[in-house]
Write an enzyme that holds these catalytic residues in place. Structure first.
Site, PDB file in Angstrom:
ATOM      1  N   ARG A  16       0.727  -1.026   0.138  1.00  0.00           N
ATOM      2  CA  ARG A  16      -0.084   0.130  -0.373  1.00  0.00           C
ATOM      3  C   ARG A  16       1.018   0.781   0.290  1.00  0.00           C
ATOM      4  NH1 ARG A  16      -3.628  -0.708   4.931  1.00  0.00           N
ATOM      5  NH2 ARG A  16      -2.373  -2.119   5.581  1.00  0.00           N
ATOM      6  N   GLY A 136      -4.810  -7.970  15.928  1.00  0.00           N
ATOM      7  CA  GLY A 136      -4.840  -9.437  16.798  1.00  0.00           C
ATOM      8  C   GLY A 136      -5.358  -9.405  18.512  1.00  0.00           C
ATOM      9  N   TYR A 363      29.653  35.258  -3.037  1.00  0.00           N
ATOM     10  CA  TYR A 363      29.767  33.894  -3.565  1.00  0.00           C
ATOM     11  C   TYR A 363      31.104  34.212  -2.320  1.00  0.00           C
ATOM     12  CZ  TYR A 363      31.713  29.872  -3.595  1.00  0.00           C
ATOM     13  OH  TYR A 363      31.723  28.058  -4.499  1.00  0.00           O
ATOM     14  N   ASN A 374      35.324  44.387   5.289  1.00  0.00           N
ATOM     15  CA  ASN A 374      34.425  44.781   4.852  1.00  0.00           C
ATOM     16  C   ASN A 374      33.805  44.092   3.622  1.00  0.00           C
ATOM     17  OD1 ASN A 374      31.908  45.815   5.235  1.00  0.00           O
ATOM     18  ND2 ASN A 374      32.384  46.560   3.187  1.00  0.00           N
TER      19      ASN A 374
HETATM   20  C1  UD1 Z   1       0.102  -8.773  13.595  1.00  0.00           C
HETATM   21  C2  UD1 Z   1       0.002  -9.735  14.896  1.00  0.00           C
HETATM   22  C3  UD1 Z   1      -1.027  -9.265  15.291  1.00  0.00           C
HETATM   23  C4  UD1 Z   1      -0.874  -7.761  15.493  1.00  0.00           C
HETATM   24  C5  UD1 Z   1      -0.216  -7.157  14.262  1.00  0.00           C
HETATM   25  C6  UD1 Z   1       0.307  -5.673  15.612  1.00  0.00           C
HETATM   26  C7  UD1 Z   1       0.696 -11.874  14.460  1.00  0.00           C
HETATM   27  C8  UD1 Z   1      -0.077 -13.193  13.687  1.00  0.00           C
HETATM   28  N1  UD1 Z   1      -0.299 -10.620  13.639  1.00  0.00           N
HETATM   29  O1  UD1 Z   1      -0.504  -9.044  12.462  1.00  0.00           O
HETATM   30  O2  UD1 Z   1      -1.341 -10.023  16.543  1.00  0.00           O
HETATM   31  O3  UD1 Z   1      -1.942  -7.198  16.379  1.00  0.00           O
HETATM   32  O4  UD1 Z   1       1.158  -7.657  14.280  1.00  0.00           O
HETATM   33  O5  UD1 Z   1       0.969  -4.943  13.687  1.00  0.00           O
HETATM   34  O6  UD1 Z   1       1.713 -12.153  13.894  1.00  0.00           O
HETATM   35  N2  UD1 Z   1       6.434  -9.547   8.358  1.00  0.00           N
HETATM   36  C9  UD1 Z   1       7.912  -9.711   7.897  1.00  0.00           C
HETATM   37  N3  UD1 Z   1       7.568 -11.547   7.157  1.00  0.00           N
HETATM   38  C10 UD1 Z   1       5.944 -12.215   7.365  1.00  0.00           C
HETATM   39  C11 UD1 Z   1       5.555 -11.428   7.757  1.00  0.00           C
HETATM   40  C12 UD1 Z   1       5.296 -10.519   8.478  1.00  0.00           C
HETATM   41  O7  UD1 Z   1       8.782  -9.368   8.432  1.00  0.00           O
HETATM   42  O8  UD1 Z   1       6.916 -13.187   6.719  1.00  0.00           O
HETATM   43  C13 UD1 Z   1       7.172  -7.864   9.296  1.00  0.00           C
HETATM   44  C14 UD1 Z   1       6.019  -7.105   7.934  1.00  0.00           C
HETATM   45  O9  UD1 Z   1       6.885  -6.827   7.252  1.00  0.00           O
HETATM   46  C15 UD1 Z   1       5.015  -6.087   9.545  1.00  0.00           C
HETATM   47  C16 UD1 Z   1       5.011  -7.384  10.411  1.00  0.00           C
HETATM   48  O10 UD1 Z   1       5.997  -8.697  10.186  1.00  0.00           O
HETATM   49  O11 UD1 Z   1       6.407  -5.246   9.758  1.00  0.00           O
HETATM   50  C17 UD1 Z   1       4.270  -7.116  10.716  1.00  0.00           C
HETATM   51  O12 UD1 Z   1       3.194  -8.133   9.626  1.00  0.00           O
HETATM   52  P1  UD1 Z   1       1.523  -8.458   9.081  1.00  0.00           P
HETATM   53  O13 UD1 Z   1       1.257  -8.702   8.273  1.00  0.00           O
HETATM   54  O14 UD1 Z   1       1.333  -6.797   8.643  1.00  0.00           O
HETATM   55  O15 UD1 Z   1       1.188  -8.456  10.484  1.00  0.00           O
HETATM   56  P2  UD1 Z   1      -0.533  -8.686  10.670  1.00  0.00           P
HETATM   57  O16 UD1 Z   1      -1.293  -9.230   9.633  1.00  0.00           O
HETATM   58  O17 UD1 Z   1      -0.551  -6.642  10.850  1.00  0.00           O
END
Ligand code: UD1
Ligand code: MG
Length: 454
Positions: A16, A136, A363, A374
């Site tokens: 996004r 979550g 400059y 000056n």
């Molecule tokens: C996660 C939590 C959720 C919490 C929320 C807060 C889990 C399953 N859920 O959900 O409980 O409320 O964050 O924002 O953990 N990322 C990786 N590799 C991956 C997936 C994600 O590096 O395979 C990183 C993403 O770049 C991001 C972070 O982990 O920085 C969170 O991932 P995202 O998919 O946004 O988790 P949420 O679904 O928001």
């Protein structure tokens, strides 16, 4: 305190953001999101920091290579649990593992420190949100003990009513975390390996689950879009403005200030609207900064007044100077006390001593200027011959007439005067008047050309 290892999750694509750049490299307050998190992590003095990256190839490890961190690639991205699994081979079984998010930039040291002090077991950073959609949910029993985390997409309608949510940030015993991660499964609504499932496993094993709340809600805001980034940027700038106001700084409008780095202010500093401070800037007592000035990596001493629309970069300005309006100090400029640099004057890699003035349209590059000099309007140093740069030396008490070109290397001696409109290519002796100008003549009876008749 137990030994600490930190894992920063930064593999997400950031669809996004609609950008080629990995999400965590977009800047907030002039610094990449993940760098905010790294700075906070390093300040906890962990034994190990491990950044899990994915999208954007080597861009993240490249950009953060100055940090004492390990970089582990996660490819493909199968969920937050899978991401932490990738880091585990780098981590020891002793002490605790803290999981931070590369796209949650404003998490504060004090909050993480409180998590470290919360006690043995698993520690979750949670927050109560008026609108918990997307997060979550923290599921508790009748006694208030945490039973687990249920993701939005897996939650029942009743569970979706829960307002206490997981911020994603947690602290777990290293050895047990490894065991729990090995048992993760992806049979859920998103087909992902959820890090949050370790909470339920901890509870089943009788491990205590503690919760800590951040001091400010903005600490746990994640970035998924440019709109969220812009909102969090404003939030942070409000925090910075409030900090400065609390220290006694006068801000013409706290909503029109941008600090992208560290701004240190003495007493009775006044900052007008629209100013930007980048890198490390220090303003002495009684400094005034005029509207729309941009100051980066600079030290400004007591009593100096910077008039509007001035630009100062990697320079030092002494006490009681007058700078601007519309002045430009480029890197390597050092102004001693009581120097005046006026409108449309550019100074680069030059030292200007006590009480000297260049007030209009000049400059001054690669120059050493003495005291009480000056420099007349329109004077320029010709420091560059197209291949090499040379220095101009102007000694104490010299007076440079307007519209002079000083062709470097050249020295103007102590107390010398240069006649206006001169092109000075040879050293001008001390105490004397030097000029290079053809004599003024008048041609008697001269007529302007007339348009020819067609
Ligand atoms: C996660 C939590 C959720 C919490 C929320 C807060 C889990 C399953 N859920 O959900 O409980 O409320 O964050 O924002 O953990 N990322 C990786 N590799 C991956 C997936 C994600 O590096 O395979 C990183 C993403 O770049 C991001 C972070 O982990 O920085 C969170 O991932 P995202 O998919 O946004 O988790 P949420 O679904 O928001
Ligand atoms: Mg997700």
């Amino acid at each position: 305190m137990k030994p600490l290892q930190i894992v920063i999750l930064a593999a997400g694509k950031g669809t996004r953001m609609y950008s080629e750049k990995p999400k965590v490299l977009h800047a907030l307050a002039g610094k990449p999101l993940v760098q905010h998190v790294l700075d906070c992590a390093v300040a906890l003095q962990p034994q190990q920091v491990c950044v899990v990256y994915g999208h954007g190839g080597e861009a993240v490890p490249q950009a953060m290579r100055q940090y004492p961190a390990q970089f582990v690639v996660q490819e493909p991205q199968l969920g937050t649990g899978h991401a932490v699994q990738q880091a585990m081979p780098q981590l020891a079984d002793t002490g605790q593992v803290m999981v931070l998010y590369g796209d949650v930039p404003l998490i504060q040291h004090s909050t993480l420190h409180r998590m470290q002090q919360a006690g043995d077991g698993l520690v979750l950073l949670t927050v109560n949100l008026a609108n918990p959609t997307g997060y979550g949910r923290i599921v508790r029993n009748g006694q208030g003990d945490v039973l687990g985390i249920v993701e939005e997409k897996d939650a029942s309608p009743e569970q979706r009513e829960i307002c206490e949510v997981h911020t994603g940030i947690l602290l777990a015993p290293a050895k047990q975390l490894r065991e729990w991660l090995n048992k993760l499964r992806n049979d859920n609504a998103q087909g992902e390996y959820y890090l949050t499932d370790v909470v339920g496993m901890a509870v089943q094993q009788g491990v205590t689950v503690h919760t800590v709340q951040p001091a400010h809600e903005w600490e746990i805001h994640g970035i998924n879009s440019k709109a969220q980034l812009a909102v969090l940027e404003r939030t942070w700038q409000q925090v910075e403005a409030a900090r400065l106001l609390a220290l006694g700084v006068t801000l013409a409008d706290p909503a029109r200030l941008d600090v992208r780095g560290k701004l240190k202010c003495g007493q009775d500093v006044e900052i007008d609207v629209g100013c930007i401070f980048e890198g490390e800037v220090s303003l002495g007592n009684n400094v005034q900064v005029g509207a729309y000035s941009v100051i980066r990596n600079a030290v400004i001493a007591d009593g100096t007044i910077i008039a509007p629309y001035s630009s100062i970069d990697s320079s030092e300005v002494g006490a009681n100077c007058r700078i601007g309006p519309y002045a430009r100090l480029r890197p390597g400029s050092k102004l001693h006390d009581e120097v005046h640099i006026g409108n449309f004057v550019e100074v680069k890699n030059s030292e200007i001593a006590l009480g000297s003035k260049a007030n209009h349209l000049s400059y001054i590059g690669d120059s050493t200027v003495g005291s009480r000099v000056n420099i007349g309007a329109g004077t320029i140093t010709c420091n560059y011959d197209g291949a090499n740069k040379y220095r101009t030396i102007i000694e104490d008490d010299a007076f440079i007439g307007s519209d002079t070109q000083l062709v470097a290397p050249v020295t103007v001696g102590k107390g010398a005067t240069i006649g206006a409109g001169s092109t000075i290519t040879k050293d001008a002796p001390a105490g004397e008047l030097t000029l290079s100008r053809s004599k003024q003549i008048t041609i008697a009876g001269w007529k302007r050309p007339q348009k020819g008749k067609k």
